[in-house]
Motif scaffolding. Structure first.
Motif, PDB file in Angstrom:
ATOM      1  N   THR A 184      61.086  41.531  47.123  1.00 54.80           N
ATOM      2  CA  THR A 184      62.463  41.975  46.870  1.00 54.80           C
ATOM      3  C   THR A 184      62.942  42.759  48.089  1.00 54.80           C
ATOM      4  N   GLY A 185      64.259  42.750  48.313  1.00 49.01           N
ATOM      5  CA  GLY A 185      64.822  43.536  49.409  1.00 49.01           C
ATOM      6  C   GLY A 185      65.339  42.710  50.564  1.00 49.01           C
ATOM      7  N   HIS A 186      65.584  41.426  50.342  1.00 48.50           N
ATOM      8  CA  HIS A 186      66.090  40.574  51.424  1.00 48.50           C
ATOM      9  C   HIS A 186      67.430  41.068  51.963  1.00 48.50           C
ATOM     10  N   THR A 187      68.329  41.465  51.071  1.00 46.56           N
ATOM     11  CA  THR A 187      69.648  41.935  51.500  1.00 46.56           C
ATOM     12  C   THR A 187      69.518  43.276  52.223  1.00 46.56           C
ATOM     13  N   ARG A 188      68.671  44.153  51.694  1.00 43.59           N
ATOM     14  CA  ARG A 188      68.455  45.453  52.353  1.00 43.59           C
ATOM     15  C   ARG A 188      67.883  45.254  53.751  1.00 43.59           C
ATOM     16  N   LYS A 197      56.256  35.101  42.648  1.00 44.95           N
ATOM     17  CA  LYS A 197      57.389  34.171  42.571  1.00 44.95           C
ATOM     18  C   LYS A 197      58.296  34.526  41.395  1.00 44.95           C
ATOM     19  N   ALA A 198      57.694  34.821  40.254  1.00 40.52           N
ATOM     20  CA  ALA A 198      58.477  35.153  39.066  1.00 40.52           C
ATOM     21  C   ALA A 198      59.241  36.463  39.252  1.00 40.52           C
ATOM     22  N   PHE A 199      58.593  37.471  39.837  1.00 41.78           N
ATOM     23  CA  PHE A 199      59.242  38.768  40.056  1.00 41.78           C
ATOM     24  C   PHE A 199      60.397  38.640  41.031  1.00 41.78           C
ATOM     25  N   ARG A 200      60.221  37.842  42.061  1.00 44.07           N
ATOM     26  CA  ARG A 200      61.257  37.621  43.067  1.00 44.07           C
ATOM     27  C   ARG A 200      62.547  37.140  42.386  1.00 44.07           C
ATOM     28  N   ILE A 201      62.413  36.246  41.425  1.00 45.44           N
ATOM     29  CA  ILE A 201      63.583  35.698  40.717  1.00 45.44           C
ATOM     30  C   ILE A 201      64.069  36.682  39.651  1.00 45.44           C
ATOM     31  N   ALA A 202      63.144  37.210  38.859  1.00 46.62           N
ATOM     32  CA  ALA A 202      63.524  38.105  37.762  1.00 46.62           C
ATOM     33  C   ALA A 202      64.249  39.343  38.266  1.00 46.62           C
ATOM     34  N   ASP A 203      63.818  39.893  39.394  1.00 51.96           N
ATOM     35  CA  ASP A 203      64.434  41.099  39.934  1.00 51.96           C
ATOM     36  C   ASP A 203      65.926  40.904  40.191  1.00 51.96           C
ATOM     37  N   ASN A 204      66.304  39.720  40.619  1.00 48.18           N
ATOM     38  CA  ASN A 204      67.714  39.423  40.859  1.00 48.18           C
ATOM     39  C   ASN A 204      68.432  38.974  39.590  1.00 48.18           C
ATOM     40  N   LYS A 205      67.761  38.229  38.748  1.00 49.49           N
ATOM     41  CA  LYS A 205      68.408  37.631  37.577  1.00 49.49           C
ATOM     42  C   LYS A 205      68.779  38.645  36.505  1.00 49.49           C
ATOM     43  N   VAL A 206      67.918  39.611  36.248  1.00 57.74           N
ATOM     44  CA  VAL A 206      68.149  40.511  35.118  1.00 57.74           C
ATOM     45  C   VAL A 206      69.421  41.337  35.251  1.00 57.74           C
ATOM     46  N   SER A 207      69.861  41.626  36.465  1.00 58.81           N
ATOM     47  CA  SER A 207      71.082  42.424  36.624  1.00 58.81           C
ATOM     48  C   SER A 207      72.328  41.660  36.176  1.00 58.81           C
ATOM     49  N   GLU A 208      72.234  40.340  36.096  1.00 65.49           N
ATOM     50  CA  GLU A 208      73.375  39.537  35.672  1.00 65.49           C
ATOM     51  C   GLU A 208      73.720  39.747  34.199  1.00 65.49           C
ATOM     52  N   TYR A 209      72.818  40.345  33.440  1.00 61.81           N
ATOM     53  CA  TYR A 209      73.042  40.553  32.008  1.00 61.81           C
ATOM     54  C   TYR A 209      73.674  41.898  31.705  1.00 61.81           C
TER      55      TYR A 209
END
Length: 160
Positions: A56-60, A86-98
Motif C-alpha cells: 500500500t502507498g503507491h500514491t503517497r 495480493k488480497a490486502f493490496r486490493i482490500a486496502d483500496n476497496k473498503v474505503s468505497e463503502y
C-alpha cells in the motif's frame, strides 16, 4: 491472525519498488496527496513486502517523488503470505468505497477549519445545502423551490 506490534522503519524512496501490476489508477490523486503531505507531513506509512515491493502507498510514493522527499516511513509486512499481500493490496483500496459522508457533520467540520480545503479535493455536499442551525438538509433546486405567489380566483367578471 495475531495482532503483532508494528515496526515502522524509514526506507529510501529510490529503494521502494512499485508493484508492477497495481490495479489502482491513482495519477489523478497524486497532487492532492502531495498537498496533504506538504501541509501535514507524512503521517501514514507505506506498507511494503520484505523485498521492498509496495503493498500500500503507491500514491503517497508518487507524491513523495514529486515533493523531493528522500525517505518515507514504512511497515514491513513480513508476516503476510503472497496471497495475503495480493488480497490486502486490493482490500486496502476497496473498503474505503463503502464509506459515505454525513453531510451535516462534514459541513460543521469544514466551517470550523481555517484552511483552504479545496486543495485536498472537491468538498461540494452532493448538491445539498446544509442548514447548520436546524440540522436539516434541503435540496438546492431553484426550479422547484416553493415560492409565495398570490392566487387569483376566476369569477367570470370582466375587469372595469
Amino acid at each position: 491472525m495475531e495482532n503483532k506490534k508494528m515496526n515502522i522503519v524509514y526506507k529510501k524512496v529510490k529503494d521502494l519498488i512499485p508493484y508492477e501490476n497495481n490495479p489502482r489508477n491513482n495519477d489523478g490523486a497524486v497532487d492532492y496527496v502531495a498537498k496533504s503531505i506538504k501541509e501535514f507531513g507524512f503521517k501514514v506509512p507505506c506498507v511494503v513486502s520484505s523485498d521492498g515491493v509496495l503493498i500500500t502507498g503507491h500514491t503517497r510514493l508518487k507524491a513523495c517523488k514529486k515533493l523531493g522527499i528522500d525517505e518515507v516511513p514504512c511497515i514491513v509486512a513480513d508476516d503476510l503470505t503472497e496471497n495475503q499481500i495480493k488480497a490486502f493490496r486490493i482490500a486496502d483500496n476497496k473498503v474505503s468505497e463503502y464509506s459515505t459522508w454525513d453531510n451535516h457533520k462534514l459541513a460543521e467540520e469544514l466551517a470550523d477549519i481555517d484552511l483552504d480545503m479545496d486543495m485536498f479535493g472537491d468538498f461540494e455536499l452532493d448538491d445539498e445545502i446544509v442548514d447548520l442551525d436546524s440540522g436539516e438538509e434541503e435540496e438546492d433546486d431553484r426550479y422547484t423551490k416553493k415560492t409565495n405567489i398570490p392566487q387569483y380566483e376566476i369569477t367570470g367578471k370582466k375587469p372595469d
